[in-house]
Design a protein around this motif. Structure first.
Motif, PDB file in Angstrom:
ATOM      1  N   LYS A  28       0.834  -1.202   0.000  1.00  0.00           N
ATOM      2  CA  LYS A  28       0.000   0.000   0.000  1.00  0.00           C
ATOM      3  C   LYS A  28       0.871   1.255   0.000  1.00  0.00           C
ATOM      4  O   LYS A  28       0.614   2.197  -0.744  1.00  0.00           O
ATOM      5  CB  LYS A  28      -0.919  -0.006   1.223  1.00  0.00           C
ATOM      6  CG  LYS A  28      -1.853   1.170   1.300  1.00  0.00           C
ATOM      7  CD  LYS A  28      -2.763   1.066   2.506  1.00  0.00           C
ATOM      8  CE  LYS A  28      -3.673   2.272   2.595  1.00  0.00           C
ATOM      9  NZ  LYS A  28      -4.527   2.205   3.794  1.00  0.00           N
ATOM     10  N   THR A  29       1.935   1.250   0.806  1.00  0.00           N
ATOM     11  CA  THR A  29       2.858   2.384   0.844  1.00  0.00           C
ATOM     12  C   THR A  29       3.522   2.565  -0.514  1.00  0.00           C
ATOM     13  O   THR A  29       3.661   3.689  -1.005  1.00  0.00           O
ATOM     14  CB  THR A  29       3.926   2.176   1.937  1.00  0.00           C
ATOM     15  OG1 THR A  29       3.281   1.954   3.190  1.00  0.00           O
ATOM     16  CG2 THR A  29       4.833   3.376   2.053  1.00  0.00           C
ATOM     17  N   TYR A  30       3.901   1.456  -1.127  1.00  0.00           N
ATOM     18  CA  TYR A  30       4.517   1.491  -2.453  1.00  0.00           C
ATOM     19  C   TYR A  30       3.567   2.149  -3.463  1.00  0.00           C
ATOM     20  O   TYR A  30       3.962   3.041  -4.226  1.00  0.00           O
ATOM     21  CB  TYR A  30       4.869   0.068  -2.892  1.00  0.00           C
ATOM     22  CG  TYR A  30       5.361  -0.058  -4.308  1.00  0.00           C
ATOM     23  CD1 TYR A  30       6.667   0.290  -4.638  1.00  0.00           C
ATOM     24  CD2 TYR A  30       4.523  -0.505  -5.318  1.00  0.00           C
ATOM     25  CE1 TYR A  30       7.124   0.183  -5.935  1.00  0.00           C
ATOM     26  CE2 TYR A  30       4.970  -0.615  -6.629  1.00  0.00           C
ATOM     27  CZ  TYR A  30       6.270  -0.274  -6.934  1.00  0.00           C
ATOM     28  OH  TYR A  30       6.718  -0.375  -8.225  1.00  0.00           O
ATOM     29  N   GLU A  31       2.302   1.730  -3.441  1.00  0.00           N
ATOM     30  CA  GLU A  31       1.312   2.291  -4.372  1.00  0.00           C
ATOM     31  C   GLU A  31       1.091   3.783  -4.105  1.00  0.00           C
ATOM     32  O   GLU A  31       0.948   4.570  -5.038  1.00  0.00           O
ATOM     33  CB  GLU A  31      -0.005   1.526  -4.255  1.00  0.00           C
ATOM     34  CG  GLU A  31       0.090   0.115  -4.795  1.00  0.00           C
ATOM     35  CD  GLU A  31      -1.103  -0.758  -4.438  1.00  0.00           C
ATOM     36  OE1 GLU A  31      -2.082  -0.248  -3.845  1.00  0.00           O
ATOM     37  OE2 GLU A  31      -1.052  -1.970  -4.758  1.00  0.00           O
ATOM     38  N   GLN A  32       1.088   4.167  -2.831  1.00  0.00           N
ATOM     39  CA  GLN A  32       0.931   5.581  -2.485  1.00  0.00           C
ATOM     40  C   GLN A  32       2.130   6.396  -2.981  1.00  0.00           C
ATOM     41  O   GLN A  32       1.949   7.514  -3.464  1.00  0.00           O
ATOM     42  CB  GLN A  32       0.759   5.748  -0.972  1.00  0.00           C
ATOM     43  CG  GLN A  32      -0.565   5.230  -0.459  1.00  0.00           C
ATOM     44  CD  GLN A  32      -0.650   5.227   1.052  1.00  0.00           C
ATOM     45  OE1 GLN A  32       0.357   5.087   1.735  1.00  0.00           O
ATOM     46  NE2 GLN A  32      -1.858   5.363   1.582  1.00  0.00           N
ATOM     47  N   CYS A  33       3.313   5.833  -2.865  1.00  0.00           N
ATOM     48  CA  CYS A  33       4.509   6.514  -3.376  1.00  0.00           C
ATOM     49  C   CYS A  33       4.397   6.729  -4.885  1.00  0.00           C
ATOM     50  O   CYS A  33       4.675   7.827  -5.381  1.00  0.00           O
ATOM     51  CB  CYS A  33       5.767   5.707  -3.064  1.00  0.00           C
ATOM     52  SG  CYS A  33       6.260   5.732  -1.334  1.00  0.00           S
ATOM     53  N   ILE A  34       4.000   5.689  -5.587  1.00  0.00           N
ATOM     54  CA  ILE A  34       3.841   5.790  -7.045  1.00  0.00           C
ATOM     55  C   ILE A  34       2.792   6.850  -7.394  1.00  0.00           C
ATOM     56  O   ILE A  34       2.975   7.659  -8.304  1.00  0.00           O
ATOM     57  CB  ILE A  34       3.468   4.413  -7.650  1.00  0.00           C
ATOM     58  CG1 ILE A  34       4.570   3.377  -7.396  1.00  0.00           C
ATOM     59  CG2 ILE A  34       3.142   4.530  -9.130  1.00  0.00           C
ATOM     60  CD1 ILE A  34       5.930   3.725  -7.953  1.00  0.00           C
ATOM     61  N   ASN A  35       1.686   6.871  -6.614  1.00  0.00           N
ATOM     62  CA  ASN A  35       0.607   7.830  -6.870  1.00  0.00           C
ATOM     63  C   ASN A  35       1.052   9.281  -6.699  1.00  0.00           C
ATOM     64  O   ASN A  35       0.530  10.161  -7.374  1.00  0.00           O
ATOM     65  CB  ASN A  35      -0.597   7.549  -5.979  1.00  0.00           C
ATOM     66  CG  ASN A  35      -1.338   6.304  -6.391  1.00  0.00           C
ATOM     67  OD1 ASN A  35      -1.215   5.829  -7.519  1.00  0.00           O
ATOM     68  ND2 ASN A  35      -2.116   5.739  -5.476  1.00  0.00           N
ATOM     69  N   VAL A  36       1.991   9.527  -5.779  1.00  0.00           N
ATOM     70  CA  VAL A  36       2.477  10.896  -5.591  1.00  0.00           C
ATOM     71  C   VAL A  36       3.703  11.196  -6.449  1.00  0.00           C
ATOM     72  O   VAL A  36       4.290  12.264  -6.352  1.00  0.00           O
ATOM     73  CB  VAL A  36       2.758  11.230  -4.109  1.00  0.00           C
ATOM     74  CG1 VAL A  36       1.494  11.189  -3.285  1.00  0.00           C
ATOM     75  CG2 VAL A  36       3.827  10.336  -3.522  1.00  0.00           C
ATOM     76  N   GLY A  37       4.092  10.233  -7.275  1.00  0.00           N
ATOM     77  CA  GLY A  37       5.179  10.473  -8.225  1.00  0.00           C
ATOM     78  C   GLY A  37       6.560  10.139  -7.712  1.00  0.00           C
ATOM     79  O   GLY A  37       7.550  10.639  -8.245  1.00  0.00           O
ATOM     80  N   ILE A  38       6.654   9.311  -6.690  1.00  0.00           N
ATOM     81  CA  ILE A  38       7.950   8.912  -6.167  1.00  0.00           C
ATOM     82  C   ILE A  38       8.205   7.471  -6.585  1.00  0.00           C
ATOM     83  O   ILE A  38       7.459   6.570  -6.224  1.00  0.00           O
ATOM     84  CB  ILE A  38       8.008   9.030  -4.629  1.00  0.00           C
ATOM     85  CG1 ILE A  38       7.734  10.468  -4.201  1.00  0.00           C
ATOM     86  CG2 ILE A  38       9.355   8.562  -4.106  1.00  0.00           C
ATOM     87  CD1 ILE A  38       7.608  10.658  -2.706  1.00  0.00           C
ATOM     88  N   SER A  39       9.251   7.266  -7.353  1.00  0.00           N
ATOM     89  CA  SER A  39       9.594   5.930  -7.830  1.00  0.00           C
ATOM     90  C   SER A  39      10.486   5.248  -6.803  1.00  0.00           C
ATOM     91  O   SER A  39      11.544   5.765  -6.442  1.00  0.00           O
ATOM     92  CB  SER A  39      10.315   6.038  -9.177  1.00  0.00           C
ATOM     93  OG  SER A  39      10.693   4.769  -9.619  1.00  0.00           O
ATOM     94  N   VAL A  40      10.018   4.099  -6.282  1.00  0.00           N
ATOM     95  CA  VAL A  40      10.782   3.358  -5.281  1.00  0.00           C
ATOM     96  C   VAL A  40      10.795   1.879  -5.640  1.00  0.00           C
ATOM     97  O   VAL A  40       9.959   1.401  -6.387  1.00  0.00           O
ATOM     98  CB  VAL A  40      10.192   3.523  -3.855  1.00  0.00           C
ATOM     99  CG1 VAL A  40      10.351   4.936  -3.362  1.00  0.00           C
ATOM    100  CG2 VAL A  40       8.749   3.096  -3.807  1.00  0.00           C
TER     101      VAL A  40
END
Length: 121
Positions: A28-40
């Motif tokens: 979920k954190t990964y998806e939230q990062c992607i949604n805000v434009g942070i590639s991890v």
């Protein structure tokens, strides 16, 4: 190349997302990062989450220990009058909280009744 400021801002945002998810559910954190434009990287994010949780726990423990020490030192330094004054202040604050709790409970009951009756404007 990212500037140090934007990199640190992104790291802080990731930390906030991890904490908001209570250090659980890295997907979920990964998806939230992607949604805000942070590639991890998900694996790196998982490891970072574990380390952040350990660091936060250690920091929390240090703060609690420090507060306990300060509290113990304060107890030793207080006079009888100061202790009685603080006792009165705490009693007063607890009374205020009880009054607020009762008001909120009454409001909650009214809202529940309103929901039960389904009477909306």
């Amino acid at each position: 190349m990212l500037s140090d400021k934007s990199r640190s801002d992104k790291v802080e945002m990731i930390k906030n997302l991890i904490r908001a998810n209570n250090y659980k559910d890295c997907q979920k954190t990964y998806e939230q990062c992607i949604n805000v434009g942070i590639s991890v990287n998900l694996i790196s994010l998982t490891r970072f989450t574990e380390k952040l949780e350990l660091l936060d726990r250690a920091d929390r423990s240090k703060r609690i220990e420090q507060l306990q020490q300060e509290k113990n030192q304060l107890k030793k330094a207080l006079t009888y009058e100061q202790v009685k004054q603080r006792e009165t202040a705490i009693t007063f604050e607890l009374g205020e909280l009880k009054i607020k709790e009762n008001r909120l409970m009454e409001e909650l009951n009214e809202l529940s009744k309103l929901l039960d009756s389904k009477q909306f404007n």
